[in-house]
Structures are given as structure tokens and as C-alpha cells.
Design a protein around this motif. Sequence first.
Motif, PDB file in Angstrom:
ATOM      1  N   ASP A  18      86.740  38.413  39.381  1.00 33.31           N
ATOM      2  CA  ASP A  18      86.644  37.146  38.658  1.00 33.31           C
ATOM      3  C   ASP A  18      85.527  37.189  37.621  1.00 33.31           C
ATOM      4  O   ASP A  18      85.687  36.691  36.501  1.00 33.31           O
ATOM      5  N   ALA A  19      84.389  37.785  38.015  1.00 28.95           N
ATOM      6  CA  ALA A  19      83.254  37.868  37.098  1.00 28.95           C
ATOM      7  C   ALA A  19      83.609  38.705  35.871  1.00 28.95           C
ATOM      8  O   ALA A  19      83.227  38.361  34.738  1.00 28.95           O
ATOM      9  N   ARG A  21      86.582  39.107  34.566  1.00 26.44           N
ATOM     10  CA  ARG A  21      87.532  38.337  33.743  1.00 26.44           C
ATOM     11  C   ARG A  21      86.824  37.276  32.907  1.00 26.44           C
ATOM     12  O   ARG A  21      87.165  37.043  31.740  1.00 26.44           O
ATOM     13  N   ASP A  22      85.814  36.639  33.497  1.00 29.59           N
ATOM     14  CA  ASP A  22      85.178  35.480  32.863  1.00 29.59           C
ATOM     15  C   ASP A  22      83.897  35.818  32.107  1.00 29.59           C
ATOM     16  O   ASP A  22      83.214  34.925  31.597  1.00 29.59           O
ATOM     17  N   ALA A  23      83.533  37.089  32.004  1.00 27.82           N
ATOM     18  CA  ALA A  23      82.235  37.472  31.447  1.00 27.82           C
ATOM     19  C   ALA A  23      82.099  37.084  29.978  1.00 27.82           C
ATOM     20  O   ALA A  23      83.031  37.238  29.183  1.00 27.82           O
ATOM     21  N   ASP A  24      80.917  36.595  29.617  1.00 27.96           N
ATOM     22  CA  ASP A  24      80.560  36.441  28.215  1.00 27.96           C
ATOM     23  C   ASP A  24      80.272  37.828  27.647  1.00 27.96           C
ATOM     24  O   ASP A  24      79.539  38.607  28.260  1.00 27.96           O
ATOM     25  N   THR A  35      75.850  39.443  28.838  1.00 27.78           N
ATOM     26  CA  THR A  35      75.968  39.843  30.244  1.00 27.78           C
ATOM     27  C   THR A  35      75.240  41.160  30.484  1.00 27.78           C
ATOM     28  O   THR A  35      74.541  41.320  31.490  1.00 27.78           O
TER      29      THR A  35
END
Length: 340
Positions: A18-19, A21-24, A35
Motif C-alpha cells: 500500500d505504501a 502504491r500511495d508514495a509521494d 519519500t
Amino acid sequence: MIDLRSDTVTTPDEAMRDAARDADVGDDVYGEDPTVNQLEAEAADLVGMEDALYVPTGTMGNQVAVRTHTERGQEVLTERESHVVKWELGGMAQLSTLQVRTLDGGERGVPTPEQVREEYVEEDLHRPGTGLLTLENTHNSKGGVAVTPEKIDAAAETARELGVPVHLDGARVCNAAVAHDVPVERVTENVDSVMFCLSKGLGAPVGSMLAGSEEFVERARRNRKLFGGGMRQAGIVAAPGLLALENVERLSEDHDNARLLAERLAGVEGLSVQDPETNIVLVNTEAAGLTADEFLDACEDAGVLGTQFDTHVARFCTHWDVDRDDIADAADRIGDVVEG
């Protein structure tokens, strides 16, 4: 199949996926990936250094460090069974044009201050001089032994007195810290740089960290680019690394599982087992009349994977993808292989 070849086989959990997929993200070569920047700052804090650099692999981290600390032609002092000598394709010679002077670190794999002084070479008209001392903790080829902070201190302080920088190959330095029940920064406080892996027991899918002073990391960043390690929107793989930094304490579970496996295998006639200090179990198969290769082939047929370390030595490595039930099951299968 119970895979005990290495802790590098760990797979990211759902939170890590999930991290990712959602990373800046941003362009890390320009220093614009938020990140990655956060990961580097938190990794530096973990090991008590001023700054850190995200690299794709531990081998690249070690080789970037070596190149950054030295000048071409210098000698590097290192333990004769260290990872930088045995498992990195002669990178110090190929990538940095260095000579290697190996030391016998004994059962613990760490040179004494006396050895460092004796093997140190001063630069003169005929000799390039000693440019670097490398240490390793935990020491892979010695069976994951957790070298005490005091032994690291002693070797490093001696090198520093001689004007020689010290790099620590700390691929599993977090395991060493947990084994000695000290903060990670206690193990690294007297070295000039340290590399540690996110993609082993800490569970991230990709990446390692190279840490040191701000000036060192600035120069290391150029060498990372030289070696092809400049990444772009790397936050996608750095985000799981941030979560990996939270997994240091859980390494004790891997150590407990390694001790369980060792205890069970020590009861198998024909196997001799080194008491594990961290998550690596070395098994000697000579008394069973098997080479390590034959033993591991039979283990694979029984559903357990390991790696060959020597003619009669096999390695099994615990990690977060195997629990105590898996370890008990693996021990039963291995016992059946040997005892029939």
C-alpha cells in the motif's frame, strides 16, 4: 516449500504494498523525491550519522563507500572472509583500482587492534599506503556472529589513530544490535560510514542505506551515479523501506526461530550445528556422510531450501516469512532426510 536460503527472499506485506502504491514521488537524482528524502533522514538517525544515501543494493552501497573513501591504488584492509572480498566480484579492484590486504579475523571475523597496526602501510615513494579498513557486522561467512560494539570500537579507533577511515558492512547490523540489546547507533558510533540492508530481515522488497557524514554522502552521491545507481521516482520502493525501519525489534523473533532450528537439528545424528547468535544457522554434514550439496538436494526434495557454504557446511536463514511452526516442520523434514 519452506525457503530458508536467505532473508533476502522475504516478500513485502500488504502495508508495504500500500505504501508503494500511495508514495509521494519526485526525481531523486535532482533530490526531489520526498519519500526518499525522508527515508534517508530516518536511516541516518537510526545509525547515528549526519546523512544517508538510498542505494539499490548492499553491494552497491559497499562499493560506493569504498570508492568514496579511497584513492586509486591504495590498499584496503579487510577480513579475509568478508563479504566485500568473497561475494562482490572483486569490485574493489574492478571499480576502484584498489589492492586488498586481508586479515584473519578468527572465529568472530573481526581484526584486533594489533593486526590493524601490523598490516597498516604508510604511504611513501614506493607504496600507495593504507586507504581504508572495512569491518562486517553481523559477519555472514562466520555464521551471522554478532560482533560486540567494543570489538568494532577497538579496531576502528586504532585505524583512526593511523589516519585510516573505517567502513562497516552492516548488511545485518540491526540483527547485531538486537542480539546485544543496544541501539543500532551504538554499534556504528565509531565508524566513518555504514551500509545496511532494508531488503533482508527488515522485509523491504528493494534497497539499502549508506550513511556517514554530510560531506561523505555528498561525494558518495556522485559515485552512486557513476555506478549506475541514480534512481528517478524511487519513492515507490523507498516507501516500503520507511516501514522496514520500524521492524528492527521484531528481528528477535528470527533469532528465536534460528535457535529453535539449531536445537532441533543438533539432535539429528550426523549433523553438527553451530549455535546461532542471530538468524543464520550453519550445519556441518560431514559425519552424516553427505556433502552439503548432496544434503541440500535431499532437503529440497523434502521441501526445505538452504544454501551451500562449504564442502560440508550448509546455511539456513530465518526471516519474517517463516514462523515457529514452519521451523518445526523444516526441522522434521531435515531430520527425515538424514535419518531416513
